[in-house]
Design a protein around this motif. Structure first.
Motif, PDB file in Angstrom:
ATOM      1  N   GLU A  28       0.830  -1.207   0.000  1.00  0.00           N
ATOM      2  CA  GLU A  28       0.000   0.000   0.000  1.00  0.00           C
ATOM      3  C   GLU A  28       0.866   1.259   0.000  1.00  0.00           C
ATOM      4  N   ILE A  32       1.007   4.205  -2.826  1.00  0.00           N
ATOM      5  CA  ILE A  32       0.791   5.632  -2.544  1.00  0.00           C
ATOM      6  C   ILE A  32       1.909   6.473  -3.168  1.00  0.00           C
ATOM      7  N   ARG A  35       1.331   6.630  -6.922  1.00  0.00           N
ATOM      8  CA  ARG A  35       0.206   7.521  -7.260  1.00  0.00           C
ATOM      9  C   ARG A  35       0.652   8.983  -7.180  1.00  0.00           C
ATOM     10  N   THR A 197      -6.248   1.981   3.846  1.00  0.00           N
ATOM     11  CA  THR A 197      -7.188   3.038   3.474  1.00  0.00           C
ATOM     12  C   THR A 197      -7.066   3.466   2.015  1.00  0.00           C
ATOM     13  N   LYS A 198      -5.992   3.080   1.343  1.00  0.00           N
ATOM     14  CA  LYS A 198      -5.752   3.547  -0.024  1.00  0.00           C
ATOM     15  C   LYS A 198      -5.888   2.448  -1.072  1.00  0.00           C
TER      16      LYS A 198
END
Length: 220
Positions: A28, A32, A35, A197-198
């Motif tokens: 994750e 992030i 991204r 959460t992502k």
């Protein structure tokens, strides 16, 4: 002796479960970073995306401090294979491999990645459109099935790189295709209230025994 063996088994199982959670967290955090850099487009090959993720995971301070190594395309000997007849050329290779140690055992976790699309598209410089649904079928045939049949080891998860459309719609497409093939409920259920959460984490159950985790990374 039986109690001692049971205790050791429980300790090792807990270590493996904890390591799996750490691996997902590294994934994750790498996602992030990617991204933020905005470097992935819809016509990227999945191997290239995996290499970017591996690079970010290896730079992660949590991986360094825990001495977790992350690498790609590790040969995997299937559990059902006749090792006397194996050819190096035909040994399965899985996209992302993470390795570490606990005080009780050596730890390993594997991730097989697949590009996913909701909408038909045309790759840059190509004339013909790509059929998005073929990637849905491929996710099942060379992803889910390969774990269920022990072509990949049971300590493996699937990653879906969503390159157009929405993860929710793609998961529905996968579930519809699974439903068309079996009367059993083997679709992907989204896990709620996780620490992540992502990225979207789901789980599917096959043959009442094989549980597979699915991570969907939205690059659309």
């Amino acid at each position: 002796m039986i109690m001692s063996n049971t205790l050791n088994h429980n300790i090792i199982s807990a270590a493996k479960s904890s390591f799996e959670g750490i691996c997902f967290k590294l994934l994750e955090e790498a996602y992030i970073c990617m991204r933020t850099k905005n470097i992935i487009s819809y016509d990227y090959e999945e191997d290239a995306i995996s290499l970017y993720l591996i690079e970010e995971m290896n730079k992660n301070s949590n991986a360094i401090n825990r001495r977790i190594s992350v690498h790609t395309q590790e040969p995997i000997v299937p559990m059902s294979a006749d090792t006397n007849r194996l050819s190096i050329k035909h040994i399965p290779r899985i996209d992302i491999c993470l390795g570490g140690f606990s005080s009780e055992t050596r730890l390993a976790f594997h991730m097989e990645a697949k590009n996913l699309y909701e909408i038909n598209f045309r790759k840059t410089g190509k004339k013909n459109k790509i059929n998005a649904y073929q990637y849905i079928k491929r996710y099942i045939d060379t992803g889910i099935k390969h774990i269920v049949t022990n072509y990949y080891p049971p300590n493996s998860a699937l990653i879906g790189y969503v390159l157009n459309g929405s993860p929710a719609n793609i998961i529905n497409m996968i579930n519809q295709e699974i439903s068309s093939r079996t009367s059993h409920r083997e679709g992907i259920s989204i896990l709620q209230n996780t620490q992540f959460t992502k990225m979207i984490i789901g789980e599917s159950c096959h043959n009442h025994t094989t549980h597979i985790k699915h991570c969907f990374l939205d690059f659309s």
